[in-house]
Every structure is written in C-alpha cells, then in structure tokens.
Design an enzyme around this catalytic site. Sequence first.
Site, short mmCIF file in Angstrom:
data_model
loop_
_atom_site.label_atom_id
_atom_site.label_comp_id
_atom_site.label_asym_id
_atom_site.label_seq_id
_atom_site.Cartn_x
_atom_site.Cartn_y
_atom_site.Cartn_z
N GLU A 182 0.81 -1.23 0.00
CA GLU A 182 0.00 0.00 0.00
C GLU A 182 0.83 1.27 0.00
O GLU A 182 0.61 2.17 0.81
CB GLU A 182 -0.98 -0.03 1.19
CG GLU A 182 -1.88 -1.25 1.14
CD GLU A 182 -2.83 -1.37 2.33
OE1 GLU A 182 -2.83 -0.49 3.20
OE2 GLU A 182 -3.57 -2.38 2.39
N ASN A 224 2.27 -4.95 -3.21
CA ASN A 224 0.86 -5.30 -3.02
C ASN A 224 0.05 -4.02 -2.76
O ASN A 224 0.54 -3.12 -2.07
CB ASN A 224 0.79 -6.23 -1.79
CG ASN A 224 -0.52 -6.93 -1.60
OD1 ASN A 224 -1.06 -7.51 -2.55
ND2 ASN A 224 -1.05 -6.91 -0.37
N HIS A 272 -10.28 -6.09 -2.60
CA HIS A 272 -11.38 -5.86 -1.65
C HIS A 272 -12.51 -5.17 -2.43
O HIS A 272 -12.44 -3.97 -2.68
CB HIS A 272 -10.91 -5.00 -0.47
CG HIS A 272 -9.84 -5.66 0.35
ND1 HIS A 272 -10.09 -6.79 1.10
CD2 HIS A 272 -8.53 -5.38 0.54
CE1 HIS A 272 -8.98 -7.18 1.72
NE2 HIS A 272 -8.02 -6.33 1.39
N GLU A 279 -6.01 -10.65 -1.53
CA GLU A 279 -6.84 -10.47 -0.31
C GLU A 279 -8.32 -10.35 -0.67
O GLU A 279 -9.04 -9.51 -0.14
CB GLU A 279 -6.42 -9.18 0.43
CG GLU A 279 -4.96 -9.12 0.81
CD GLU A 279 -4.58 -7.84 1.57
OE1 GLU A 279 -5.48 -7.11 2.01
OE2 GLU A 279 -3.38 -7.60 1.72
N ASP A 306 -12.14 -10.21 -1.07
CA ASP A 306 -13.45 -10.35 -0.42
C ASP A 306 -14.39 -9.45 -1.21
O ASP A 306 -13.97 -8.45 -1.78
CB ASP A 306 -13.42 -10.02 1.09
CG ASP A 306 -12.71 -8.74 1.44
OD1 ASP A 306 -12.69 -7.80 0.64
OD2 ASP A 306 -12.18 -8.66 2.57
O1 9MR Z 1 -7.59 -8.33 8.22
C1 9MR Z 1 -6.70 -7.50 8.93
C2 9MR Z 1 -7.34 -7.03 10.23
O2 9MR Z 1 -7.52 -8.11 11.11
C3 9MR Z 1 -6.47 -5.96 10.87
O3 9MR Z 1 -7.15 -5.44 11.99
C4 9MR Z 1 -6.18 -4.90 9.86
C5 9MR Z 1 -5.30 -3.84 10.48
O4 9MR Z 1 -4.94 -2.85 9.60
O5 9MR Z 1 -5.54 -5.44 8.73
C6 9MR Z 1 -6.35 -6.32 8.05
O6 9MR Z 1 -5.72 -6.79 6.89
C7 9MR Z 1 -5.36 -5.81 5.93
C8 9MR Z 1 -4.13 -6.30 5.21
O7 9MR Z 1 -3.12 -6.61 6.12
C9 9MR Z 1 -3.65 -5.30 4.18
N1 9MR Z 1 -4.69 -4.91 3.27
C10 9MR Z 1 -5.95 -4.51 3.88
C11 9MR Z 1 -6.43 -5.57 4.86
C12 9MR Z 1 -7.78 -5.19 5.44
O8 9MR Z 1 -7.68 -4.05 6.22
#
Ligand code: 9MR
Length: 333
Positions: free
Chosen positions: A163, A204, A241, A268, A270
């Site tokens: 990101e 990513n 997402h 990732e 969803d």
């Molecule tokens: O799914 C993850 C969640 O449990 C955490 O609280 C969150 C914290 O920022 O991160 C989520 O996963 C993220 C991933 O690491 C990077 N891309 C976005 C995902 C969703 O926020």
Amino acid sequence: MKLSLVTLLSASALVSAAPFAEPEPEPVLEDRQAAQSIHDAMVAKGRKYFGTCTDPNRLSTGSNSAIIKANFGQVTPENSMKWDQTETSRGSFKFTTADETVKFATDNKKLIRGHTTVWHSQLPGWVSSINDKATLTTVIQNHVTTLLTRWKGQIYAWDVLNEIFAENGNFRSSVFYNVLGESFVKIAFEAARKADPDAKLYINDYNLDTASYAKTQGMIRNVKNWISQGIPIDGIGSQGHLTAGQGANAPGAMAALCAAAPECALTEVDIQNAQASDWTNVVKACLNQANCVGITVWGVRDSDSWRPSGNPLLFDSGYKAKSSYNTVLAALQ
Ligand code: 9MR
C-alpha cells in the site's frame, strides 16, 4: 458419513501391516464443509494455489483449521508478521505467533505468502518517528532481512511493500516516502532478495480493480520502471477488496497489472454483497492471465472478516460453504 474411531483404528492396524504407506484419508464432508477443494481445482488449471488468510486465533477456533486443510492450498498470516507484531521496539523481534502460522502451513503442505514487511499501517511509533535517512535505511534493511531470514526457504512469496500508493497514483505520504523518497523501494527489495533469494518478491496494493484507474496506472508505470532499473520485483499483488458489481472490471485490471511484472496474484479478495458474476469474474481475471499464480481470499467465514457487513467471504458464520464457494468452483471447472 464419519467413520467411527474403532473402524479407523482397526483399518489402520490392517494397513500398517502392508508394505506401503497408508494413503492420506480423504477429508470427510463434515470437516471440509464443502464438496470439493477450490485449491485442487485451481491447481488443475495450472496455477499454484487458492488460499486464505489466517492466524493462530482463527486456527484454534471452530472449523477454520479443518476447512483450510481440506479446501485451501496457501495461507497468508492475517496479522502476525506485521511490524507491530514482530519488532515492537528497535532490534527486539518476536516471532512466536507467526511461527505458529508457519508451522500449521508447513505441517499441512500449504504455501505461504509472507505479509508484510514495509507498510505504513500497523507500524510501531518508534519507526514512524524516525526522521533521518541513514537510520531509516538501516531499520528497513534490518527488519526485512530479519523477517525473511527467519523463514528462509519456507515462504513462497513476500509482500515486501504494501500500500505505498495514493489513490492518484503518486506515493502515499508515509515515513518511508517522506524521509527517503522513492529510494525506500530499492532498499527494501534489495534487502529481501539478499535474505531469501528463492522467495518471490511482491508489491501489493488495494483499489487496483479497474485498469484505467489512476492508482492502477501508477502501480504499472512505477513497477515497469523499477524492474527496468534492476530492482528485484517478481510480482504485483492486487488485494481485491470489492463490492457488488466490481468484479466486472477485474479481468481488465488484471490484464493490465499482470503485463507489468513477471507474475501477479489476487491477494486479499473479499466481495461485499457479491453477485455470482463477481466471483466468476474474479476467478476469470486470474485464469485469463498466464502469469497469475493464485488467488487468496481474506478470511474463511463471513463473521471473521475485517469487514463482515455484506458477507464478503466463501463460508457463512456456521462454517458452511456458501453458493459463492460453488460459483468459484464452477468457474474453475
Ligand atoms: O484483516 C486484517 C485485520 O484483522 C487488521 O485489523 C487490519 C489492520 O490494519 O488489517 C487487516 O488486513 C489488511 C491487510 O493486512 C492489508 N490490506 C488490507 C487488509 C484489510 O484491512
């Protein structure tokens, strides 16, 4: 139907007298919660995996572990490898939680996507307050090197950078960019290549879901440029997402992204309030590109999703495979 313990014990006693190893029993429907493995279907299409994210808190709950064992072929640690979990103060590393996820994956022959070494979020304050180039360079190199060395040879691919782009396709404001400018990209990837030369190194990001979008174009332009400069980038990860209807643009977006790097993946996925066509399009988006190695969904069941509204995953809160799961399976036939 489940076999009774007595039947299993006497069957294995019989087989153990035979000269050949007992074949792995097929997971029973009650455990796997789905008719067929989407990972196996993906591999039959010549791809490396269909995976999901997890961590020990999930693996020890409900049917997560059984479902992942039976239906998925790759895991991404959802949180346990992030900077705030692994290096809370400078030089002091903790790997116990991530080690458990890696052990589950290797014990069960699942590929692993390492996630993630350099990310502005879930970043401890001691890193974000660094303001000189030399210190930040050393800190990035040490963090990347220590993580990749810890699981050297065990990780299929690493999200080295996560990101880093803003929505307009320029760099996002972060301690990394603000202190080091673009050079942090080279610093991180070079350290990663040196630490684990066999791991595929990824950049990513999210909102790369439409080819013409400025952020997608920014990713493509920069990755091509960095690869041409010799920066060791192997792949682009598109998080995926999505919300209802967005699947339609995914094939075009992946065509554009996958053309810019040796390999690519949906990392990732969803889909909130998904229509069946969204899942079909997401699967096609990967299968249409010869260098798309796999798809990872961001969680097993809806209620464990980071954004549970809109039931974005493939299993419901009772761990039953949803129609979306069967749509994915059908798209893989
Ligand atoms: O799914 C993850 C969640 O449990 C955490 O609280 C969150 C914290 O920022 O991160 C989520 O996963 C993220 C991933 O690491 C990077 N891309 C976005 C995902 C969703 O926020």
